[in-house]
Design a protein around this motif. Structure first.
Motif, PDB file in Angstrom:
ATOM      1  N   ILE A   1       0.842  -1.208   0.000  1.00  0.00           N
ATOM      2  CA  ILE A   1       0.000   0.000   0.000  1.00  0.00           C
ATOM      3  C   ILE A   1       0.875   1.255   0.000  1.00  0.00           C
ATOM      4  N   ARG A   2       1.924   1.199   0.793  1.00  0.00           N
ATOM      5  CA  ARG A   2       2.842   2.337   0.856  1.00  0.00           C
ATOM      6  C   ARG A   2       3.465   2.636  -0.516  1.00  0.00           C
ATOM      7  N   ALA A   3       3.711   1.556  -1.287  1.00  0.00           N
ATOM      8  CA  ALA A   3       4.392   1.721  -2.569  1.00  0.00           C
ATOM      9  C   ALA A   3       3.427   1.994  -3.726  1.00  0.00           C
ATOM     10  N   ASP A   4       2.121   1.922  -3.449  1.00  0.00           N
ATOM     11  CA  ASP A   4       1.133   2.016  -4.528  1.00  0.00           C
ATOM     12  C   ASP A   4       0.944   3.481  -4.965  1.00  0.00           C
ATOM     13  N   ARG A   5       1.196   3.724  -6.230  1.00  0.00           N
ATOM     14  CA  ARG A   5       1.145   5.102  -6.719  1.00  0.00           C
ATOM     15  C   ARG A   5      -0.269   5.687  -6.659  1.00  0.00           C
ATOM     16  N   LYS A   6      -1.254   4.845  -7.010  1.00  0.00           N
ATOM     17  CA  LYS A   6      -2.665   5.305  -6.984  1.00  0.00           C
ATOM     18  C   LYS A   6      -3.051   5.753  -5.573  1.00  0.00           C
ATOM     19  N   VAL A   7      -2.587   4.966  -4.596  1.00  0.00           N
ATOM     20  CA  VAL A   7      -2.935   5.282  -3.202  1.00  0.00           C
ATOM     21  C   VAL A   7      -2.290   6.591  -2.792  1.00  0.00           C
ATOM     22  N   ARG A   8      -1.029   6.745  -3.139  1.00  0.00           N
ATOM     23  CA  ARG A   8      -0.325   7.975  -2.748  1.00  0.00           C
ATOM     24  C   ARG A   8      -0.997   9.187  -3.372  1.00  0.00           C
ATOM     25  N   GLU A   9      -1.359   9.042  -4.648  1.00  0.00           N
ATOM     26  CA  GLU A   9      -2.012  10.158  -5.339  1.00  0.00           C
ATOM     27  C   GLU A   9      -3.374  10.466  -4.722  1.00  0.00           C
ATOM     28  N   ALA A  10      -4.124   9.390  -4.437  1.00  0.00           N
ATOM     29  CA  ALA A  10      -5.519   9.597  -4.035  1.00  0.00           C
ATOM     30  C   ALA A  10      -5.661   9.939  -2.569  1.00  0.00           C
ATOM     31  N   TYR A  11      -4.705   9.500  -1.760  1.00  0.00           N
ATOM     32  CA  TYR A  11      -5.031   9.554  -0.355  1.00  0.00           C
ATOM     33  C   TYR A  11      -3.878   9.899   0.565  1.00  0.00           C
ATOM     34  N   LEU A  12      -2.827   9.102   0.510  1.00  0.00           N
ATOM     35  CA  LEU A  12      -1.831   9.222   1.566  1.00  0.00           C
ATOM     36  C   LEU A  12      -0.952  10.460   1.445  1.00  0.00           C
ATOM     37  N   GLY A  13      -0.743  10.921   0.244  1.00  0.00           N
ATOM     38  CA  GLY A  13       0.140  12.076   0.060  1.00  0.00           C
ATOM     39  C   GLY A  13       1.592  11.667   0.195  1.00  0.00           C
ATOM     40  N   GLU A  14       2.449  12.611   0.028  1.00  0.00           N
ATOM     41  CA  GLU A  14       3.876  12.292  -0.016  1.00  0.00           C
ATOM     42  C   GLU A  14       4.421  11.823   1.325  1.00  0.00           C
ATOM     43  N   GLU A  15       3.700  12.143   2.444  1.00  0.00           N
ATOM     44  CA  GLU A  15       4.226  11.765   3.760  1.00  0.00           C
ATOM     45  C   GLU A  15       4.403  10.259   3.885  1.00  0.00           C
ATOM     46  N   ALA A  16       3.588   9.490   3.126  1.00  0.00           N
ATOM     47  CA  ALA A  16       3.679   8.037   3.231  1.00  0.00           C
ATOM     48  C   ALA A  16       4.708   7.463   2.275  1.00  0.00           C
ATOM     49  N   ALA A  17       5.231   8.280   1.396  1.00  0.00           N
ATOM     50  CA  ALA A  17       6.117   7.769   0.352  1.00  0.00           C
ATOM     51  C   ALA A  17       7.454   7.337   0.944  1.00  0.00           C
TER      52      ALA A  17
END
Ligand SMILES: Nc1ncnc2c1ncn2[C@@H]1O[C@H](COP(=O)(O)OP(=O)(O)OP(=O)(O)O)[C@@H](O)[C@H]1O
Length: 252
Positions: free
Chosen positions: A236-252
């Motif tokens: 989930i941390r590595a998923d680009r769709k998730v980062r874009e849609a929800y987690l933001g860069e803080e989770a990257a």
């Protein structure tokens, strides 16, 4: 090796409120014993999904199975009897009753003692035993006689978890169990959740990402009522769709 049994299975579940599509084609299999977190932005439909699973209202279409038994279209108490118990975002305990009475009441209900007048119940050994077990498990035995309303907020949430697991349900749904807690209280709550869900299946809705990523074996991400990704915390941390849609860069 045999595959683990599926504790909770959703197939093509939809929920509409009037013209609004709140849950859109959700399919999800949660194996027995897994700790599964559902995350997503405010209004994504997480509570609605919980309400569908626990039978508060039926899906518009699709099916839900709990421990292999069809659950959609049945009543919350029937779902509870098939081995699923849930907590609520807002605490759901009786404030004027003692800690002991809260747990005992939940145990009575869960063990099937209903509509029996309180004073006739003093001799129910199975109820006494389970109540004591739960009080020990949630660490509130020392404040057993305190009215629940006088407990700290964190202890009230711990009591709520005790009430949820009193019936020994194999599938436990917790709705934002650490909401409003300090860092220290959250750590305590996570340890408690870990302990009480040992050997059970946990589905948790939670906004605190440190809780989610520390506790969950797998995470599903709900956005606008649809699951956009399901996987291990690392996936989930590595998923680009998730980062874009929800987690933001803080989770990257
Ligand atoms: N009974 C209802 N009737 C009509 N609309 C509803 C009902 N319940 C929820 N909704 C709508 O469904 C959407 C999803 O709400 P829901 O509470 O499930 O989201 P959520 O992901 O749990 O949000 P939050 O993180 O803020 O708790 C919201 O737009 C809400 O207004």
């Amino acid at each position: 090796m045999t595959e683990p049994a599926i504790a909770l299975s959703l197939r093509n579940v939809h929920k509409n409120f009037g013209p609004a599509q709140i849950i859109r084609d959700v399919s999800l299999d949660i194996p027995a014993g897994e700790r599964h977190a559902i995350i997503g932005p405010n209004g994504a439909g997480k509570s609605t999904l919980f309400n569908l699973i626990s039978g508060a209202f039926p899906p518009s279409s699709g099916s839900i199975h709990i421990n292999g038994i069809r659950a959609d279209g049945t009543r919350p108490f029937q779902i509870n009897r098939s081995g699923l118990s849930r907590s609520f975002q807002v605490t759901n305990i009786f404030h004027n009753m003692s800690v002991y009475e809260n747990v005992r009441c939940a145990t009575l209900w869960a063990l099937g003692y209903r509509y029996v007048f309180w004073r006739f119940m003093s001799g129910l050994k199975d109820v006494e035993q389970r109540t004591e077990e739960v009080l020990d498990l949630i660490g509130l035995a020392a404040v057993r006689d305190t009215p629940a309303g006088l407990l700290s907020y964190a202890d009230q949430r711990a009591l709520e978890i005790g009430v949820t697991i009193a019936g020994d349900a194999k599938v436990v749904l917790l709705d934002e169990p650490t909401a409003g807690m300090s860092h220290h209280e959250t750590e305590r709550a996570v340890a408690l959740i870990r302990k009480v869900t040992e050997g059970r299946t946990l589905v948790i809705v939670e906004h605190d990402m440190s809780v989610v990523f520390g506790l969950a074996d797998r995470i599903s991400v709900l956005v606008y009522g649809a699951i956009i990704a399901s996987g291990t915390p690392a996936e989930i941390r590595a998923d680009r769709k998730v980062r874009e849609a929800y987690l933001g860069e803080e989770a990257a």
